[in-house]
Design an enzyme around this catalytic site. Structure first.
Site, short mmCIF file in Angstrom:
data_model
loop_
_atom_site.label_atom_id
_atom_site.label_comp_id
_atom_site.label_asym_id
_atom_site.label_seq_id
_atom_site.Cartn_x
_atom_site.Cartn_y
_atom_site.Cartn_z
N LYS A 49 0.81 -1.20 0.00
CA LYS A 49 0.00 0.00 0.00
C LYS A 49 0.85 1.27 0.00
CE LYS A 49 -3.12 -2.37 3.16
NZ LYS A 49 -3.51 -2.44 4.59
N GLY A 50 2.09 1.14 0.43
CA GLY A 50 2.91 2.31 0.76
C GLY A 50 3.03 3.39 -0.29
N ASP A 106 7.44 3.46 -1.95
CA ASP A 106 7.50 4.54 -0.99
C ASP A 106 8.93 4.74 -0.49
OD1 ASP A 106 7.57 2.07 0.32
OD2 ASP A 106 5.92 2.52 1.70
N ASP A 109 14.71 0.36 1.54
CA ASP A 109 15.39 0.13 2.80
C ASP A 109 16.51 -0.89 2.54
OD1 ASP A 109 15.93 -0.06 5.52
OD2 ASP A 109 14.16 -1.21 6.01
N LYS A 137 16.82 4.76 2.33
CA LYS A 137 17.68 4.53 3.50
C LYS A 137 18.91 3.78 2.99
CE LYS A 137 14.13 3.86 7.05
NZ LYS A 137 13.56 2.82 7.92
N ARG A 171 -0.84 6.32 7.65
CA ARG A 171 -0.64 6.47 6.20
C ARG A 171 -1.26 7.76 5.68
NH1 ARG A 171 1.21 1.53 4.01
NH2 ARG A 171 0.43 -0.34 5.02
P1 IMP Z 1 13.08 -3.26 1.72
O1 IMP Z 1 12.63 -4.50 1.00
O2 IMP Z 1 13.88 -3.57 2.95
O3 IMP Z 1 13.77 -2.27 0.84
O4 IMP Z 1 11.80 -2.62 2.37
C1 IMP Z 1 10.91 -1.92 1.73
C2 IMP Z 1 9.60 -1.89 2.48
O5 IMP Z 1 9.74 -1.90 3.91
C3 IMP Z 1 8.95 -0.58 2.17
O6 IMP Z 1 8.15 -0.68 1.03
C4 IMP Z 1 8.13 -0.31 3.39
O7 IMP Z 1 6.89 -0.96 3.27
C5 IMP Z 1 8.88 -0.96 4.50
N1 IMP Z 1 9.68 0.04 5.25
C6 IMP Z 1 11.01 0.16 5.30
N2 IMP Z 1 11.39 1.18 6.09
C7 IMP Z 1 10.24 1.73 6.55
C8 IMP Z 1 9.97 2.85 7.41
O8 IMP Z 1 10.83 3.56 7.94
N3 IMP Z 1 8.66 3.12 7.65
C9 IMP Z 1 7.64 2.39 7.10
N4 IMP Z 1 7.86 1.35 6.29
C10 IMP Z 1 9.14 1.02 6.02
MG MG Z 2 6.08 -0.86 1.02
#
Ligand code: IMP
Ligand code: MG
Length: 180
Positions: A49-50, A106, A109, A137, A171
């Site tokens: 949803k982000g 969104d 990470d 990040k 959100r």
């Molecule tokens: P990744 O696969 O680790 O890059 O994570 C991505 C997903 O983790 C994003 O689409 C978010 O849904 C969630 N996420 C990572 N960091 C945050 C944060 O600080 N706040 C809220 N959701 C986060």
């Molecule tokens: Mg997400």
């Protein structure tokens, strides 16, 4: 739940509405420039949803023919950041072979979500496949992923608002918040 609602009242504004809009406008401008000679409509794929608020604002800054698609994927547990199998809950329903595609998230990470979805989408042979995220990040990166359109780099803190959630809350905040 009540405790979380109380905690969120102490949230600090991290990125103001106007700053977000300036970032989104900049991204939209770049995308419009890069795809101005596109032959077939651009396909913009948002991860739910982000990305829903970011995507809605972004595409309104791009004056090009485009198809909008959404995918829902399950994410891993943020507390331990352990890798889990990424599940596609809802796939896009448009063929992307031979088309220009931008994947919109969104926040990037660890990069695992992007990496896995990119593998899946590339296997469908798009003409081009680029990535766009509002927040990055960078220091948390585990998977190697190129972020073609990056809104803003942020430190390793948990943020929410403007589509991002804090345990499914927040959100709807028009700004991006964090807790001290
Ligand atoms: P990744 O696969 O680790 O890059 O994570 C991505 C997903 O983790 C994003 O689409 C978010 O849904 C969630 N996420 C990572 N960091 C945050 C944060 O600080 N706040 C809220 N959701 C986060
Ligand atoms: Mg997400």
């Amino acid at each position: 739940m009540q405790a979380l609602v109380e905690d969120m009242k102490k949230a600090q504004v991290f990125i103001k509405e106007e700053e977000i809009q300036a970032i989104v406008n900049g991204l939209g401008f770049r995308i419009q420039q890069d795809y101005q000679n596109i032959e077939e409509p651009l396909i913009v794929v948002g991860l739910l949803k982000g990305s829903f608020i970011f995507m809605a604002d972004l595409v309104r800054q791009i004056n090009l023919p485009m198809n909008l698609e959404f995918m829902t994927v399950s994410s891993y547990n943020l507390e331990n950041k352990q890798e889990k199998e990424l599940k596609i809950i809802q796939d896009i329903n448009t063929p992307i072979a031979g088309r220009d595609v931008i994947l919109v998230e969104d926040i990037m990470d660890t990069g695992r979500t992007f990496s896995k979805i990119l593998d899946l989408l590339s296997s469908r042979n798009p003409k081009s496949l680029k990535t766009c995220a509002l927040l990055n990040k960078k220091e948390c990166r585990v998977a190697e992923v190129t972020l073609d359109y990056c809104g803003i780099e942020i430190p390793n803190k948990f943020v929410y608002g403007y589509g991002l959630d804090n345990s499914q809350l927040g959100r709807n905040l028009p700004y991006i918040a964090f807790e001290e």
